[in-house]
Design an enzyme around this catalytic site. Structure first.
Site, PDB file in Angstrom:
ATOM      1  N   HIS A 191     -33.503   1.138  32.553  1.00 32.85           N
ATOM      2  CA  HIS A 191     -32.427   2.128  32.473  1.00 32.85           C
ATOM      3  C   HIS A 191     -31.450   1.711  31.386  1.00 32.85           C
ATOM      4  CE1 HIS A 191     -29.276   4.897  33.708  1.00 32.85           C
ATOM      5  NE2 HIS A 191     -30.204   5.528  34.387  1.00 32.85           N
ATOM      6  N   ASP A 233     -36.219   7.412  39.204  1.00 26.82           N
ATOM      7  CA  ASP A 233     -37.483   8.148  39.178  1.00 26.82           C
ATOM      8  C   ASP A 233     -38.621   7.412  39.862  1.00 26.82           C
ATOM      9  OD1 ASP A 233     -36.586  10.434  37.724  1.00 26.82           O
ATOM     10  OD2 ASP A 233     -36.371   9.108  36.001  1.00 26.82           O
TER      11      ASP A 233
END
Ligand code: COA
Length: 389
Positions: A260, A318
């Protein structure tokens, strides 16, 4: 001469917001000051929509009013349903969602200047209608008639109802509701920034959300959940996970759902999604997707750590979205659309925030092309030498 900022705007502050705060080093996410760890188990998606769009958590009367408004705004204009029925069945769900959301603007009222209203009710309209579009396309491409939305169900329960024609079990509706809560906002992520850039030109809410949808679809952003599901299907069995990770990294590929830009620790949303994936697996009596995801996360951490002892690549939102949505029987290529059905709350909140105190967003770039030179008429160009060589 402006200076070049980091590639990908990393670390660059481009504005301020009151909607959400991402604290990447400690793994904390808050919506208007409320920690996601408190909201996820205690608040419904409708409460979070109210929090983001009206600036505060609703009391019971305000929540009921919002639920009623969402319920009455869910149906789509008939011509948009007909146009979906004429789309090739092979069309990608995100293409359909983006196109039909854009089409909604054709049916919304305009003022004397021909402009659509961009207010909180238009925002609620989009929150209400997006799941209807996704569910309608899901059925149309399976050769079925769309199921009309029900006004008495929550956003999450109604979506599952419109897909299957059956009111879902409370565990399933609760899981999707929590997923929407967790996805509702995330500061200036790429799609939200795109929405704000569009809104800053005074484009309306429909146009700005269309820009956000276009930006969400790539697999470095919202497309990662679908890609992550694809990975689970390729791994096939939990015991294949480690070899899968080693092979993928040897080919210089990325493990989808890992890493991320903001979080250098595990994404705080991943814990809630993992818990839900576990709970849904128990409810379904089949823990296949959860187990593959769990061993893939362990294997990724182990192998990435071997490569780089100070590894900061951990599961993001996700990663466990894939087993959660797969256990809700949602096809992998619809996952990004489900992301959008949660994030629409944040997108519209940011668009309204941008419009309330607007200044055109227009950054600069340094120019590193050829220096200024004389124009070459067409019959003097031999076409072999590039201008900047
Ligand atoms: N798997 C393996 N390696 C990864 C990785 C992943 N998922 N994510 C990042 N890396 C590695 C890169 O290869 C790079 O390594 P290098 O320095 O040796 O070249 C390093 O980490 C930095 O990557 P970079 O692309 O510069 O970081 P970023 O901040 O731009 O990337 C993401 C953030 C999200 C785009 C990236 O982590 C990624 O591609 N993740 C997979 C897609 C995904 O899950 N997206 C959803 C995000 S919510």
């Amino acid at each position: 001469m402006p200076t070049v900022v980091d590639r990908g705007l990393e670390g660059v502050v481009v504005g301020s917001t009151q909607l959400s705060n991402v604290q990447g080093t400690i793994g904390r996410l808050t919506y208007r000051g409320y920690d996601i760890d408190d909201l996820a188990p205690n608040a419904t998606f409708e409460e979070v929509v109210h929090l983001l769009l009206y600036g505060r958590l609703p009391n019971r009367i305000e929540l009921e009013t919002l639920r009623r408004e969402l319920g009455t705004r869910r149906s789509l204009p008939e011509p948009l349903i007909s146009s979906m029925q004429n789309v090739p069945k092979s069309a990608w769900p995100m293409d359909v969602l983006r196109t039909i959301v854009s089409g909604l603007g054709l049916f919304s009222p305009v003022n004397a200047h021909g402009e659509h209203l961009s207010d909180v009710h238009t925002a609620i309209e989009l929150v209400a209608k997006m799941p209807t579009i996704v569910a309608a396309w899901d059925r149309i491409r399976r050769g079925l008639e769309p199921v009309d939305p029900r006004a008495d169900l929550s956003q999450a329960a109604n979506f599952l109802y419109m897909r299957s024609g059956k009111v879902p079990h409370a565990i399933e509706a609760g899981a999707l509701d929590r997923y929407f809560v967790l996805l509702a906002d995330h500061s200036f992520n790429a799609s939200t920034f795109a929405a704000r850039v569009a809104a800053s030109t005074r484009a309306d809410v429909y146009a700005s959300v269309t820009a956000a949808l276009a930006t969400l679809q790539g697999d470095l952003h919202g497309g990662a959940a679908s890609a992550s599901y694809h990975t689970l299907t390729e791994v096939r069995e939990p015991e294949n996970a480690e070899q899968y990770v080693r092979d993928a990294l040897a080919r210089n590929e990325r493990i989808m759902g890992m890493g991320h830009r903001e979080y250098k620790v595990r994404d705080p949303r991943a814990r809630h999604l993992e818990e839900m994936a576990h709970k849904l697996a128990d409810h379904q009596g089949s823990s296949r997707w959860y187990e593959i995801a769990h061993s893939l996360e362990e294997a990724s951490r182990k192998v990435l750590q071997e490569k780089k002892p100070d590894n900061t690549i951990y599961a993001n939102v996700d990663f466990y979205t894939a087993p959660v949505l797969a256990d809700l029987n949602i096809p992998g290529d619809e996952f990004t659309c489900l992301f959008a059905c949660g994030r629409i709350a944040g997108w519209t909140g940011h668009i309204l925030e941008q419009l309330a105190d607007n200044r055109l967003i227009r950054p600069q770039a340094t120019y590193d092309g050829p220096p200024a030179g004389p124009f070459v008429p067409i019959d003097k160009r031999d076409g072999t030498v590039a201008r900047n060589s």
